[in-house]
Design a protein around this motif. Structure first.
Motif, PDB file in Angstrom:
ATOM      1  N   MET A  43       0.834  -1.203   0.000  1.00  0.00           N
ATOM      2  CA  MET A  43       0.000   0.000   0.000  1.00  0.00           C
ATOM      3  C   MET A  43       0.868   1.252   0.000  1.00  0.00           C
ATOM      4  O   MET A  43       0.566   2.242  -0.692  1.00  0.00           O
ATOM      5  CB  MET A  43      -0.948  -0.016   1.192  1.00  0.00           C
ATOM      6  N   PHE A  44       1.953   1.216   0.768  1.00  0.00           N
ATOM      7  CA  PHE A  44       2.865   2.358   0.826  1.00  0.00           C
ATOM      8  C   PHE A  44       3.476   2.635  -0.548  1.00  0.00           C
ATOM      9  O   PHE A  44       3.484   3.774  -1.021  1.00  0.00           O
ATOM     10  CB  PHE A  44       3.960   2.091   1.854  1.00  0.00           C
ATOM     11  N   GLN A  45       3.989   1.611  -1.197  1.00  0.00           N
ATOM     12  CA  GLN A  45       4.624   1.794  -2.496  1.00  0.00           C
ATOM     13  C   GLN A  45       3.615   2.250  -3.550  1.00  0.00           C
ATOM     14  O   GLN A  45       3.936   3.050  -4.426  1.00  0.00           O
ATOM     15  CB  GLN A  45       5.323   0.498  -2.914  1.00  0.00           C
ATOM     16  N   THR A  46       2.400   1.748  -3.452  1.00  0.00           N
ATOM     17  CA  THR A  46       1.346   2.184  -4.365  1.00  0.00           C
ATOM     18  C   THR A  46       1.037   3.659  -4.162  1.00  0.00           C
ATOM     19  O   THR A  46       0.900   4.429  -5.125  1.00  0.00           O
ATOM     20  CB  THR A  46       0.068   1.343  -4.140  1.00  0.00           C
ATOM     21  N   LEU A  47       0.942   4.070  -2.897  1.00  0.00           N
ATOM     22  CA  LEU A  47       0.619   5.463  -2.598  1.00  0.00           C
ATOM     23  C   LEU A  47       1.787   6.389  -2.950  1.00  0.00           C
ATOM     24  O   LEU A  47       1.564   7.527  -3.384  1.00  0.00           O
ATOM     25  CB  LEU A  47       0.246   5.607  -1.126  1.00  0.00           C
ATOM     26  N   VAL A  48       3.018   5.921  -2.779  1.00  0.00           N
ATOM     27  CA  VAL A  48       4.174   6.719  -3.195  1.00  0.00           C
ATOM     28  C   VAL A  48       4.081   7.029  -4.684  1.00  0.00           C
ATOM     29  O   VAL A  48       4.307   8.168  -5.124  1.00  0.00           O
ATOM     30  CB  VAL A  48       5.496   5.980  -2.884  1.00  0.00           C
ATOM     31  N   SER A  49       3.742   6.023  -5.484  1.00  0.00           N
ATOM     32  CA  SER A  49       3.603   6.222  -6.925  1.00  0.00           C
ATOM     33  C   SER A  49       2.484   7.219  -7.229  1.00  0.00           C
ATOM     34  O   SER A  49       2.618   8.072  -8.114  1.00  0.00           O
ATOM     35  CB  SER A  49       3.306   4.881  -7.604  1.00  0.00           C
ATOM     36  N   ALA A  50       1.392   7.144  -6.466  1.00  0.00           N
ATOM     37  CA  ALA A  50       0.277   8.072  -6.667  1.00  0.00           C
ATOM     38  C   ALA A  50       0.690   9.508  -6.348  1.00  0.00           C
ATOM     39  O   ALA A  50       0.361  10.448  -7.089  1.00  0.00           O
ATOM     40  CB  ALA A  50      -0.905   7.652  -5.786  1.00  0.00           C
ATOM     41  N   VAL A  51       1.414   9.684  -5.249  1.00  0.00           N
ATOM     42  CA  VAL A  51       1.818  11.027  -4.829  1.00  0.00           C
ATOM     43  C   VAL A  51       2.807  11.630  -5.822  1.00  0.00           C
ATOM     44  O   VAL A  51       2.734  12.818  -6.163  1.00  0.00           O
ATOM     45  CB  VAL A  51       2.414  11.001  -3.410  1.00  0.00           C
ATOM     46  N   LYS A  52       3.744  10.819  -6.295  1.00  0.00           N
ATOM     47  CA  LYS A  52       4.720  11.322  -7.258  1.00  0.00           C
ATOM     48  C   LYS A  52       4.028  11.846  -8.518  1.00  0.00           C
ATOM     49  O   LYS A  52       4.397  12.888  -9.055  1.00  0.00           O
ATOM     50  CB  LYS A  52       5.717  10.224  -7.625  1.00  0.00           C
ATOM     51  N   GLU A  53       3.024  11.116  -8.984  1.00  0.00           N
ATOM     52  CA  GLU A  53       2.296  11.555 -10.179  1.00  0.00           C
ATOM     53  C   GLU A  53       1.480  12.807  -9.882  1.00  0.00           C
ATOM     54  O   GLU A  53       1.399  13.726 -10.705  1.00  0.00           O
ATOM     55  CB  GLU A  53       1.383  10.429 -10.668  1.00  0.00           C
ATOM     56  N   ALA A  54       0.873  12.873  -8.693  1.00  0.00           N
ATOM     57  CA  ALA A  54       0.099  14.059  -8.321  1.00  0.00           C
ATOM     58  C   ALA A  54       0.992  15.288  -8.236  1.00  0.00           C
ATOM     59  O   ALA A  54       0.603  16.395  -8.636  1.00  0.00           O
ATOM     60  CB  ALA A  54      -0.601  13.822  -6.977  1.00  0.00           C
ATOM     61  N   GLY A  77      -3.812  11.416 -19.007  1.00  0.00           N
ATOM     62  CA  GLY A  77      -3.667  12.657 -18.254  1.00  0.00           C
ATOM     63  C   GLY A  77      -4.918  13.498 -18.342  1.00  0.00           C
ATOM     64  O   GLY A  77      -5.981  13.047 -18.770  1.00  0.00           O
ATOM     65  N   GLY A  78      -4.773  14.749 -17.941  1.00  0.00           N
ATOM     66  CA  GLY A  78      -5.889  15.680 -17.963  1.00  0.00           C
ATOM     67  C   GLY A  78      -5.545  16.908 -18.752  1.00  0.00           C
ATOM     68  O   GLY A  78      -4.652  16.902 -19.604  1.00  0.00           O
ATOM     69  N   GLU A  79      -6.238  17.983 -18.458  1.00  0.00           N
ATOM     70  CA  GLU A  79      -6.052  19.200 -19.236  1.00  0.00           C
ATOM     71  C   GLU A  79      -4.685  19.852 -18.995  1.00  0.00           C
ATOM     72  O   GLU A  79      -4.153  20.517 -19.870  1.00  0.00           O
ATOM     73  CB  GLU A  79      -7.160  20.194 -18.879  1.00  0.00           C
ATOM     74  N   SER A 117      -0.852  22.499 -11.042  1.00  0.00           N
ATOM     75  CA  SER A 117      -2.187  23.107 -11.007  1.00  0.00           C
ATOM     76  C   SER A 117      -2.781  22.903  -9.624  1.00  0.00           C
ATOM     77  O   SER A 117      -2.440  21.958  -8.922  1.00  0.00           O
ATOM     78  CB  SER A 117      -3.088  22.458 -12.064  1.00  0.00           C
ATOM     79  N   ASN A 118      -3.678  23.800  -9.227  1.00  0.00           N
ATOM     80  CA  ASN A 118      -4.403  23.628  -7.968  1.00  0.00           C
ATOM     81  C   ASN A 118      -5.810  23.098  -8.209  1.00  0.00           C
ATOM     82  O   ASN A 118      -6.653  23.124  -7.323  1.00  0.00           O
ATOM     83  CB  ASN A 118      -4.455  24.940  -7.183  1.00  0.00           C
ATOM     84  N   HIS A 119      -6.066  22.599  -9.420  1.00  0.00           N
ATOM     85  CA  HIS A 119      -7.357  22.013  -9.798  1.00  0.00           C
ATOM     86  C   HIS A 119      -7.447  20.624  -9.170  1.00  0.00           C
ATOM     87  O   HIS A 119      -6.692  19.720  -9.522  1.00  0.00           O
ATOM     88  CB  HIS A 119      -7.439  21.929 -11.323  1.00  0.00           C
ATOM     89  N   ILE A 120      -8.387  20.414  -8.248  1.00  0.00           N
ATOM     90  CA  ILE A 120      -8.419  19.156  -7.506  1.00  0.00           C
ATOM     91  C   ILE A 120      -8.745  17.969  -8.408  1.00  0.00           C
ATOM     92  O   ILE A 120      -8.261  16.855  -8.195  1.00  0.00           O
ATOM     93  CB  ILE A 120      -9.410  19.232  -6.321  1.00  0.00           C
ATOM     94  N   GLY A 121      -9.550  18.195  -9.439  1.00  0.00           N
ATOM     95  CA  GLY A 121      -9.867  17.115 -10.360  1.00  0.00           C
ATOM     96  C   GLY A 121      -8.641  16.610 -11.093  1.00  0.00           C
ATOM     97  O   GLY A 121      -8.449  15.396 -11.265  1.00  0.00           O
ATOM     98  N   LEU A 122      -7.771  17.535 -11.517  1.00  0.00           N
ATOM     99  CA  LEU A 122      -6.549  17.148 -12.223  1.00  0.00           C
ATOM    100  C   LEU A 122      -5.575  16.435 -11.288  1.00  0.00           C
ATOM    101  O   LEU A 122      -4.949  15.448 -11.664  1.00  0.00           O
ATOM    102  CB  LEU A 122      -5.873  18.372 -12.832  1.00  0.00           C
ATOM    103  N   VAL A 123      -5.443  16.944 -10.071  1.00  0.00           N
ATOM    104  CA  VAL A 123      -4.531  16.332  -9.100  1.00  0.00           C
ATOM    105  C   VAL A 123      -5.016  14.933  -8.725  1.00  0.00           C
ATOM    106  O   VAL A 123      -4.227  13.977  -8.669  1.00  0.00           O
ATOM    107  CB  VAL A 123      -4.398  17.215  -7.848  1.00  0.00           C
ATOM    108  N   ALA A 124      -6.310  14.795  -8.474  1.00  0.00           N
ATOM    109  CA  ALA A 124      -6.863  13.485  -8.132  1.00  0.00           C
ATOM    110  C   ALA A 124      -6.700  12.505  -9.284  1.00  0.00           C
ATOM    111  O   ALA A 124      -6.383  11.324  -9.080  1.00  0.00           O
ATOM    112  CB  ALA A 124      -8.337  13.617  -7.755  1.00  0.00           C
ATOM    113  N   GLY A 125      -6.895  12.998 -10.508  1.00  0.00           N
ATOM    114  CA  GLY A 125      -6.718  12.141 -11.674  1.00  0.00           C
ATOM    115  C   GLY A 125      -5.291  11.659 -11.819  1.00  0.00           C
ATOM    116  O   GLY A 125      -5.037  10.493 -12.145  1.00  0.00           O
TER     117      GLY A 125
END
Length: 543
Positions: A46-57, A273-275, A62-70
């Motif tokens: 779970m930690f390694q998965t979340l690390v990968s998520a945070v790095k991409e975020a 990705g997003g916009e 941008s401060n657009h929450i939809g883009l960051v969450a995506g």
């Protein structure tokens, strides 16, 4: 102070807080294992998965929450490891899908997003079991839906409390947890993530935001996964020489148009990705054309161009010699030099390093898929905790991928033994699937903690034996546990028993215990192989 909405900057802060706390807690979560075997890796996955998520975020400017969450969802998807990591990635996926197009999220938005995350996670598992992380996630989402408050801080407090209460109830829903005196490890990991969110959200005040450039935790080399999967491949042909990867940043990036325009330049194309930011991956003979096209839409970042011909010289030479490529490719997961060599000799085109305590990521398996020239592939996970990851990698690939749900090394080897070069893709898959039932699997290792299971009282350091995943023997001597295991696994006469000894077992001792087994079970045929595997001193295959 009440918080009525937050944006992408706040979400990044919350994600960092979750990673920091999960990093501190992962070993404790790993220890929450029903069996006392040294393969508890839920917290680490779970930690390694979340690390990968945070790095991409963090890559989203941008401060657009939809883009960051995506972006976090995409990172989690590629970096997912083990069942718990895949489920977490799907929670993030559902959460992000609900927030898509939203610049600032309110309490109702977050409540809906949590509910969607729970729904997507449940759909990921073919037969959902209550008393696991799924229950904890669902109960937390229900708590959010019932909370009538516009204050996000109050909402998250409610969500955390509901998740915590659900976690404490998991032993009542799963008898195995109650017998072992533990709560569900995946559920515990999710509660830790929520606690990390809550701590960071409490810091989301005007004062905290002015210092947002100083993160709660800085992602460095030390927090990334150090042991990336390695690939050992043989024969095949490379149609496109250069693997090109880059990020494109800009406003209103036309993702679908970019994907369509880049498609003629090569294969293994991924445009996600997003916009605000788009990640591009493609195998091409003209990386310059790829770069020129991407420059039309924005600025380029993290550009990587690798010559796959140099990386796969043996594979290229074989392709030039035969002039053909295999109609189907086989990817097998294994650990240990001996196991790897056996898999290659039996016909595996790529062996992804992995198994207990070192589950490969979705991205790692996807890389193996992309690097093989075959357009149709079969994956043998050889571990119950890697099946979901393999399936997720297959869904992300543009190739046709079938996952044969092998749960052990012996099952994977039995499947490989059915390979016939004259069989087509469908026939090969059917034969492999049928082969899983033709073999029984045993493992012997050392207990990592005291526990009671069924009629066994196990002390830390005891030798323990598992038959087809079930703990059936424990003792002080390996030979006695092996005898118990063989009595459980062998039915009738004329069975072939293969013993694969691990990296901690000397060849001489392996020969000694195998000879004792031959004398005890004289009507069976015994073989011995140097598996070199970690974790398990012996892996036993009975056919």
């Amino acid at each position: 102070m009440a918080i009525y909405s937050f944006d992408g900057v706040d979400l990044k802060m919350m994600l960092r807080g979750a990673v920091e706390l999960l990093g501190q807690s992962k070993e404790e979560i790993d220890a929450l294992n029903v069996f006392p075997v040294p393969d508890g890796d839920t917290g680490t996955n779970m930690f390694q998965t979340l690390v990968s998520a945070v790095k991409e975020a963090e890559s989203v400017n941008s401060n657009h929450i939809g883009l960051v969450a995506g972006a976090a969802a995409r990172g989690g998807l590629i970096g997912a490891r083990g069942n718990s990591g895949v489920i977490l990635s799907q929670i993030l996926h559902g959460f992000a899908r609900s927030l898509s197009g939203i610049e600032r999220a309110t309490a109702p938005d977050i409540s809906t997003a949590l509910e969607e995350g729970a729904k997507v996670a449940y759909r990921t598992v073919m037969s959902p079991v209550e008393g696991t992380i799924l229950t904890v996630v669902r109960k937390s989402a229900e708590g959010a839906a019932a909370r009538q408050s516009g204050d996000l801080l109050r909402l998250m407090v409610t969500v955390f409390k509901k998740a915590f209460d659900a976690l404490q109830e998991t032993p009542d829903l799963l008898p195995a947890l109650k017998r072992s005196g533990v709560v569900d490890a995946g559920g515990r990991g999710f509660v830790v993530i929520l606690e990390g969110f809550l701590r960071a959200l409490r810091a989301a005040s005007p004062v905290a935001k002015t210092s947002s450039e100083t993160p709660v935790m800085v992602l460095t080399r030390e927090t990334t996964v150090k042991n990336q999967p390695v690939f050992q491949e043989n024969a095949g042909a490379i149609n496109y020489t250069y693997c090109t990867e880059l990020l494109v940043k800009g406003s209103n990036l036309p993702v679908e148009n970019m994907r369509a325009a880049l498609s003629p330049f090569g294969d293994s194309l991924m445009v996600v990705g997003g916009e605000g930011v788009v990640k591009v991956h493609i195998h091409s003979n003209n990386p310059g054309l790829v770069i020129e096209h991407c420059l039309k839409h924005g600025t380029l970042h993290d550009l990587k161009i690798n010559n796959m011909a140099d990386q796969n010289q043996e594979l290229l030479t074989a392709a030039e010699r035969t002039g053909t490529s295999k109609p189907l490719g086989i990817i097998s997961v294994g650990a240990g030099e001996g196991i790897t060599e056996i898999m290659k000799n039996l016909g595996a085109d790529a062996v992804v390093s992995g198994g207990q305590t070192l589950n490969p990521s979705t991205g790692g398996i996807l890389k193996a898929i992309d690097e093989l020239p075959s357009k149709r592939l079969i994956i043998l996970p050889n571990n119950k905790n890697i099946i979901l990851t393999a399936e997720q990698a297959g869904k992300l690939s543009q190739k046709e991928v079938t996952v044969i749900p092998s749960k052990s090394i012996p099952q994977g080897l039995a499947a490989l033994l059915t390979l016939n070069p004259e069989d087509d893709f469908e026939t090969t898959g059917r034969k492999m699937a049928r082969a899983l039932a033709s073999v029984r699997s045993g493992e012997i290792t050392t207990a990592v903690r005291d526990t009671e299971y069924k009629n066994l009282r196990i002390k830390k350091g005891d030798i323990i034996g598992l038959a087809d995943g079930d703990l059936i023997s424990a003792g002080k001597e390996l030979t006695g546990v092996l005898e118990d295991l063989l009595k459980e696994l062998i039915e009738g006469e004329g069975r072939l028993v293969t013993i694969y000894y691990g990296e901690k077992v000397t060849p001489g001792y392996a020969e000694e215990i195998t000879e004792r087994a031959r004398q005890k079970f004289a009507s069976q045929d015994f073989e011995i192989q140097d598996g070199g595997q970690p974790v398990y001193d012996l892996i036993i295959s009975v056919e």
